[in-house]
Design a protein around this motif. Sequence first.
Motif, PDB file in Angstrom:
ATOM      1  N   GLY A 181       0.476  11.587 -19.116  1.00 52.90           N
ATOM      2  CA  GLY A 181      -0.078  12.833 -20.030  1.00 52.90           C
ATOM      3  C   GLY A 181      -0.196  12.378 -21.287  1.00 52.90           C
ATOM      4  O   GLY A 181      -0.664  13.231 -22.124  1.00 52.90           O
ATOM      5  N   HIS A 182      -0.248  11.042 -21.891  1.00 53.69           N
ATOM      6  CA  HIS A 182      -0.615  10.620 -23.165  1.00 53.69           C
ATOM      7  C   HIS A 182      -1.884  10.640 -23.556  1.00 53.69           C
ATOM      8  O   HIS A 182      -2.092  10.711 -25.006  1.00 53.69           O
ATOM      9  N   PHE A 183      -2.669  10.460 -22.709  1.00 56.95           N
ATOM     10  CA  PHE A 183      -4.177   9.863 -23.031  1.00 56.95           C
ATOM     11  C   PHE A 183      -5.019  10.706 -21.967  1.00 56.95           C
ATOM     12  O   PHE A 183      -4.483  10.795 -20.871  1.00 56.95           O
ATOM     13  N   PRO A 184      -6.381  11.363 -22.315  1.00 55.04           N
ATOM     14  CA  PRO A 184      -7.029  11.995 -21.398  1.00 55.04           C
ATOM     15  C   PRO A 184      -7.627  11.210 -20.269  1.00 55.04           C
ATOM     16  O   PRO A 184      -7.903  11.423 -19.414  1.00 55.04           O
ATOM     17  N   ASP A 185      -8.061   9.787 -20.938  1.00 54.17           N
ATOM     18  CA  ASP A 185      -8.337   8.784 -19.706  1.00 54.17           C
ATOM     19  C   ASP A 185      -7.963   7.429 -20.221  1.00 54.17           C
ATOM     20  O   ASP A 185      -7.496   7.148 -21.303  1.00 54.17           O
ATOM     21  N   ILE A 186      -8.353   6.501 -19.167  1.00 56.02           N
ATOM     22  CA  ILE A 186      -8.007   5.037 -19.761  1.00 56.02           C
ATOM     23  C   ILE A 186      -8.859   4.400 -20.967  1.00 56.02           C
ATOM     24  O   ILE A 186      -8.238   3.927 -21.607  1.00 56.02           O
ATOM     25  N   ASP A 187      -9.871   4.907 -20.880  1.00 61.77           N
ATOM     26  CA  ASP A 187     -10.930   4.687 -22.141  1.00 61.77           C
ATOM     27  C   ASP A 187     -10.178   4.857 -23.437  1.00 61.77           C
ATOM     28  O   ASP A 187     -10.305   4.355 -24.507  1.00 61.77           O
ATOM     29  N   ALA A 188      -9.267   6.049 -23.377  1.00 60.68           N
ATOM     30  CA  ALA A 188      -8.864   6.466 -24.695  1.00 60.68           C
ATOM     31  C   ALA A 188      -7.678   5.583 -24.979  1.00 60.68           C
ATOM     32  O   ALA A 188      -7.086   5.785 -26.071  1.00 60.68           O
ATOM     33  N   VAL A 189      -6.910   5.040 -24.191  1.00 58.70           N
ATOM     34  CA  VAL A 189      -5.864   4.280 -24.371  1.00 58.70           C
ATOM     35  C   VAL A 189      -6.082   2.911 -25.014  1.00 58.70           C
ATOM     36  O   VAL A 189      -7.050   2.108 -24.672  1.00 58.70           O
ATOM     37  N   PRO A 190      -5.393   2.635 -26.191  1.00 60.66           N
ATOM     38  CA  PRO A 190      -5.516   1.391 -26.968  1.00 60.66           C
ATOM     39  C   PRO A 190      -5.315   0.289 -25.989  1.00 60.66           C
ATOM     40  O   PRO A 190      -4.346   0.190 -25.381  1.00 60.66           O
ATOM     41  N   PRO A 191      -6.132  -0.801 -26.229  1.00 58.84           N
ATOM     42  CA  PRO A 191      -6.093  -1.761 -25.307  1.00 58.84           C
ATOM     43  C   PRO A 191      -4.995  -2.835 -25.701  1.00 58.84           C
ATOM     44  O   PRO A 191      -4.510  -3.691 -24.695  1.00 58.84           O
ATOM     45  N   THR A 192      -4.180  -2.863 -27.051  1.00 58.63           N
ATOM     46  CA  THR A 192      -3.389  -3.771 -27.246  1.00 58.63           C
ATOM     47  C   THR A 192      -2.153  -2.858 -27.893  1.00 58.63           C
ATOM     48  O   THR A 192      -2.346  -1.764 -28.345  1.00 58.63           O
ATOM     49  N   ALA A 193      -1.265  -3.665 -27.770  1.00 49.91           N
ATOM     50  CA  ALA A 193       0.138  -2.971 -28.355  1.00 49.91           C
ATOM     51  C   ALA A 193       0.774  -3.995 -28.970  1.00 49.91           C
ATOM     52  O   ALA A 193       0.850  -5.228 -28.744  1.00 49.91           O
ATOM     53  N   ILE A 194       1.551  -3.781 -30.133  1.00 45.77           N
ATOM     54  CA  ILE A 194       2.864  -4.438 -30.637  1.00 45.77           C
ATOM     55  C   ILE A 194       3.960  -4.169 -30.087  1.00 45.77           C
ATOM     56  O   ILE A 194       4.265  -3.011 -29.783  1.00 45.77           O
ATOM     57  N   SER A 195       4.731  -5.527 -29.526  1.00 43.10           N
ATOM     58  CA  SER A 195       5.733  -5.144 -28.586  1.00 43.10           C
ATOM     59  C   SER A 195       6.827  -6.206 -29.009  1.00 43.10           C
ATOM     60  O   SER A 195       6.610  -7.473 -29.233  1.00 43.10           O
ATOM     61  N   LEU A 196       8.081  -5.879 -28.627  1.00 48.70           N
ATOM     62  CA  LEU A 196       9.206  -6.982 -28.563  1.00 48.70           C
ATOM     63  C   LEU A 196       9.116  -7.386 -27.514  1.00 48.70           C
ATOM     64  O   LEU A 196       8.506  -7.240 -26.202  1.00 48.70           O
TER      65      LEU A 196
END
Length: 265
Positions: A181-196
């Motif tokens: 439920g964090h984003f309405p669809d896949i296209d709205a999800v950022p493709p990259t993240a900073i991660s440990l």
Amino acid sequence: MPEPIRQFTAAALPVEVYASEAEMGRAAARSAARVLREAVAARGSARAVMATGNSQFAFTDALRAEDVPWDHVTVFHMDEYVGIDREHPASFRRWIGERIERRLGPALVEYIHGDAPDAKAECDRYEELLRSAPIDLVCMGIGENGHLAFNEPFEADFDDDRWVRVITLLPESLTQQVGEGHFPDIDAVPPTAISLTIPALLAAAHVQVCAPEQRKAAAVAAALREEISTACPATILRRTPHATLYLEPASAGALGADTPVAGSS
């Protein structure tokens, strides 16, 4: 104190199954509180890394009832999307701010700035903070595809010399974020993240993994049954005796009551 309804060791990894998600959360919170109290008693301060997401609700809710010297605790988080600000509804900074900083009042929260102009420089900055003193506790979950933080299958590096990296999310992780439920669809999800990275997560003196809900059952079974490899990053937990995996009946459901798991005792 809730008592586990099932308890075993998978190779080096202690596993505890509780009667409900709420009991699992209380048990994990009790353990985390003890670790933080002991660190403050020994050194005058403690440092903890906290996961975000729906799987951590029961744990963080239960932490509010525990006796923790939060005014001596520094909190880090383990990932953040590249390019979103802290007010975005799906921002992990926002999650930590609402559920950890405001509710529990730690002395300091060190945030990953996903909207920093230079993501690599932000990785360097955050890694320096993490390495500056011992990490007493990491509290995390397991992704639906077996990832830890955002260390994805086949892309994770168990021997990474970096503690913080920019990660490209796989389609399964993008889908999970939409499903939660964090984003309405896949296209709205950022493709990259900073991660440990995996070594950063496992460098803590104590690691606890809360993995509730039926949607995590396949990943839990893979983590405990499959060959230890980056095909399922969570399998590395079986080489981590200072970790504990907390489950409840739904997330343990694919194991079966009498199903042996790799290296069980």
